[in-house]
Design an enzyme around this catalytic site. Structure first.
Site, PDB file in Angstrom:
ATOM      1  N   ASN A   1       0.884  -1.166   0.000  1.00  0.00           N
ATOM      2  CA  ASN A   1       0.000   0.000   0.000  1.00  0.00           C
ATOM      3  C   ASN A   1       0.917   1.210   0.000  1.00  0.00           C
ATOM      4  O   ASN A   1       1.499   1.553   1.021  1.00  0.00           O
ATOM      5  CB  ASN A   1      -0.889  -0.029   1.254  1.00  0.00           C
ATOM      6  CG  ASN A   1      -1.684   1.251   1.415  1.00  0.00           C
ATOM      7  OD1 ASN A   1      -1.767   2.066   0.499  1.00  0.00           O
ATOM      8  ND2 ASN A   1      -2.266   1.442   2.601  1.00  0.00           N
TER       9      ASN A   1
ATOM     10  N   LYS B   1       0.253   4.286  -0.385  1.00  0.00           N
ATOM     11  CA  LYS B   1      -0.320   5.509   0.202  1.00  0.00           C
ATOM     12  C   LYS B   1      -0.033   6.711  -0.710  1.00  0.00           C
ATOM     13  O   LYS B   1      -0.054   6.557  -1.923  1.00  0.00           O
ATOM     14  CB  LYS B   1       0.205   5.708   1.627  1.00  0.00           C
ATOM     15  CG  LYS B   1       0.031   4.429   2.461  1.00  0.00           C
ATOM     16  CD  LYS B   1       0.228   4.611   3.924  1.00  0.00           C
ATOM     17  CE  LYS B   1       0.012   3.271   4.613  1.00  0.00           C
ATOM     18  NZ  LYS B   1      -0.016   3.376   6.073  1.00  0.00           N
TER      19      LYS B   1
ATOM     20  N   HIS C   1      -9.518   1.615   4.276  1.00  0.00           N
ATOM     21  CA  HIS C   1      -8.267   1.755   5.037  1.00  0.00           C
ATOM     22  C   HIS C   1      -8.491   2.718   6.206  1.00  0.00           C
ATOM     23  O   HIS C   1      -9.235   3.690   6.087  1.00  0.00           O
ATOM     24  CB  HIS C   1      -7.145   2.276   4.127  1.00  0.00           C
ATOM     25  CG  HIS C   1      -5.814   2.187   4.787  1.00  0.00           C
ATOM     26  ND1 HIS C   1      -5.368   3.155   5.662  1.00  0.00           N
ATOM     27  CD2 HIS C   1      -4.859   1.237   4.762  1.00  0.00           C
ATOM     28  CE1 HIS C   1      -4.182   2.792   6.129  1.00  0.00           C
ATOM     29  NE2 HIS C   1      -3.856   1.636   5.597  1.00  0.00           N
TER      30      HIS C   1
ATOM     31  N   GLU D   1      -5.961  -4.639  10.197  1.00  0.00           N
ATOM     32  CA  GLU D   1      -4.917  -3.654  10.477  1.00  0.00           C
ATOM     33  C   GLU D   1      -5.255  -2.889  11.754  1.00  0.00           C
ATOM     34  O   GLU D   1      -6.027  -1.928  11.716  1.00  0.00           O
ATOM     35  CB  GLU D   1      -4.806  -2.668   9.309  1.00  0.00           C
ATOM     36  CG  GLU D   1      -4.402  -3.312   8.003  1.00  0.00           C
ATOM     37  CD  GLU D   1      -3.706  -2.311   7.094  1.00  0.00           C
ATOM     38  OE1 GLU D   1      -2.630  -2.653   6.581  1.00  0.00           O
ATOM     39  OE2 GLU D   1      -4.215  -1.191   6.913  1.00  0.00           O
TER      40      GLU D   1
ATOM     41  N   GLY E   1       2.109   2.331  10.653  1.00  0.00           N
ATOM     42  CA  GLY E   1       3.098   3.399  10.497  1.00  0.00           C
ATOM     43  C   GLY E   1       3.756   3.820  11.798  1.00  0.00           C
ATOM     44  O   GLY E   1       4.443   4.831  11.860  1.00  0.00           O
TER      45      GLY E   1
ATOM     46  N   SER F   1       2.916  -2.102  10.277  1.00  0.00           N
ATOM     47  CA  SER F   1       4.353  -2.207  10.556  1.00  0.00           C
ATOM     48  C   SER F   1       4.918  -3.596  10.276  1.00  0.00           C
ATOM     49  O   SER F   1       5.870  -4.026  10.935  1.00  0.00           O
ATOM     50  CB  SER F   1       4.679  -1.766  11.991  1.00  0.00           C
ATOM     51  OG  SER F   1       4.296  -0.410  12.179  1.00  0.00           O
TER      52      SER F   1
ATOM     53  N   GLY G   1       2.690  -1.181   4.233  1.00  0.00           N
ATOM     54  CA  GLY G   1       2.828   0.236   3.903  1.00  0.00           C
ATOM     55  C   GLY G   1       4.286   0.582   3.673  1.00  0.00           C
ATOM     56  O   GLY G   1       4.851   0.339   2.605  1.00  0.00           O
TER      57      GLY G   1
HETATM   58  P1  PGA Z   1       2.597   0.259   7.554  1.00  0.00           P
HETATM   59  O1  PGA Z   1       1.170   0.494   6.846  1.00  0.00           O
HETATM   60  O2  PGA Z   1       3.105  -1.061   7.043  1.00  0.00           O
HETATM   61  O3  PGA Z   1       3.427   1.415   7.131  1.00  0.00           O
HETATM   62  O4  PGA Z   1       2.334   0.223   9.029  1.00  0.00           O
HETATM   63  C1  PGA Z   1       0.292  -0.563   6.640  1.00  0.00           C
HETATM   64  C2  PGA Z   1      -0.979  -0.037   6.010  1.00  0.00           C
HETATM   65  O5  PGA Z   1      -1.408   1.057   6.383  1.00  0.00           O
HETATM   66  O6  PGA Z   1      -1.564  -0.685   5.124  1.00  0.00           O
END
Ligand code: PGA
Length: 255
Positions: A13, A15, A98, A170, A176, A216, A237
């Site tokens: 993802n 973003k 999301h 999630e 994040g 994460s 992400g």
């Molecule tokens: P992250 O994001 O791996 O940066 O924590 C995951 C997501 O939001 O899909």
């Protein structure tokens, strides 16, 4: 237990990251690293990168997805993109619900359901995100929150259509933040979602649906998370923006 019945899916993802030129470069690096993957590999990219991403992955095993879509087929919705538009450019996947959409853009369970319906009608496969906030986990209502998000999102979705639904668990507090759910926490909620699917549909449906963990997930912790019996993949992400790290996660899922 029934993990062999399900398709493992690793999805990036991106973003709000990468220009089209940068997307071409990143995918150019990812494609050779994951070319032998047995699992499904997807990159969900910003709308303006879709064309470049589709070009960069043509004829490869990397599939391209969008990060959202509107529920209407067309109309006066300035700034929005319909599921039909995504299908028309050759996109196969779309992330819906999301937590960043829910948190910053007023997305509700109801609109998540409407967008899911629109995406299915357009022939897309949906990566449907659910997950609790930290306060909700601390209040002990994770199961209620995640069950009700799942049930409402799937209203009006038939058992046949579940073959085009991937659920991504999630926990919002893990996104994040560098704070990953423990493998046990991730598995517990993925198993709970599977139980919700069994109650709503059937045991076969529950055994067949792909449930990802996201939050994460990275090159270091992927293996332990993906080894869990109810975790069938990851929605990634930050680590999906680094070709090496992303490919290590794909390899962990391949084991
Ligand atoms: P992250 O994001 O791996 O940066 O924590 C995951 C997501 O939001 O899909």
């Amino acid at each position: 237990m029934n993990k062999q019945l399900r398709k493992a899916v690793i999805a990036g993802n991106w973003k709000m990251n990468k220009t089209p030129a940068e997307a071409t470069e990143l995918l150019g690096n990812i494609v050779p690293l994951v070319k032998d993957a047995k699992v499904e590999v997807i990159a969900c990219v910003p709308y303006v990168d879709l064309y470049a991403a589709l070009e960069a992955t043509k004829g490869t095993n990397v599939k391209i997805g969008a990060e959202n879509c509107h529920w209407a087929k067309s109309g006066a919705f300035t700034g929005e993109i319909s599921a039909d538009m995504l299908a028309a450019v050759g996109v196969n996947y779309v992330i819906i619900g999301h937590s960043e959409r829910r948190q910053y853009f007023g997305e509700t369970d109801k609109t998540v359901n409407m967008r899911t319906r629109a995406a299915l009608d357009a022939g897309l496969t949906v990566i449907l995100c659910v997950g609790e906030y930290l306060e909700q986990r601390e209040q002990g209502v994770t199961a209620e929150v995640v069950s009700s998000q799942t049930k409402i999102a799937l209203q009006g979705v038939s058992e046949d259509e579940l073959s085009r639904i991937i659920i991504a668990y999630e926990p919002v507090w893990a996104i994040g933040t560098g704070k990953t759910a423990t493998a046990q926490q991730a598995n517990e909620v993925c198993a709970l979602i599977r139980k919700v699917i069994a109650d709503l549909y059937s045991k076969e449906a529950a055994d067949g649906i792909t449930i990802q963990y996201g939050g994460s997930m990275n090159a270091k912790n992927a293996e332990e998370l993906l080894d869990q019996p109810d975790v069938d993949g990851g929605l990634i992400g930050g680590a999906s923006l680094k070709a090496e790290d992303f490919s290590v996660i794909v390899k962990a899922a391949d084991r």
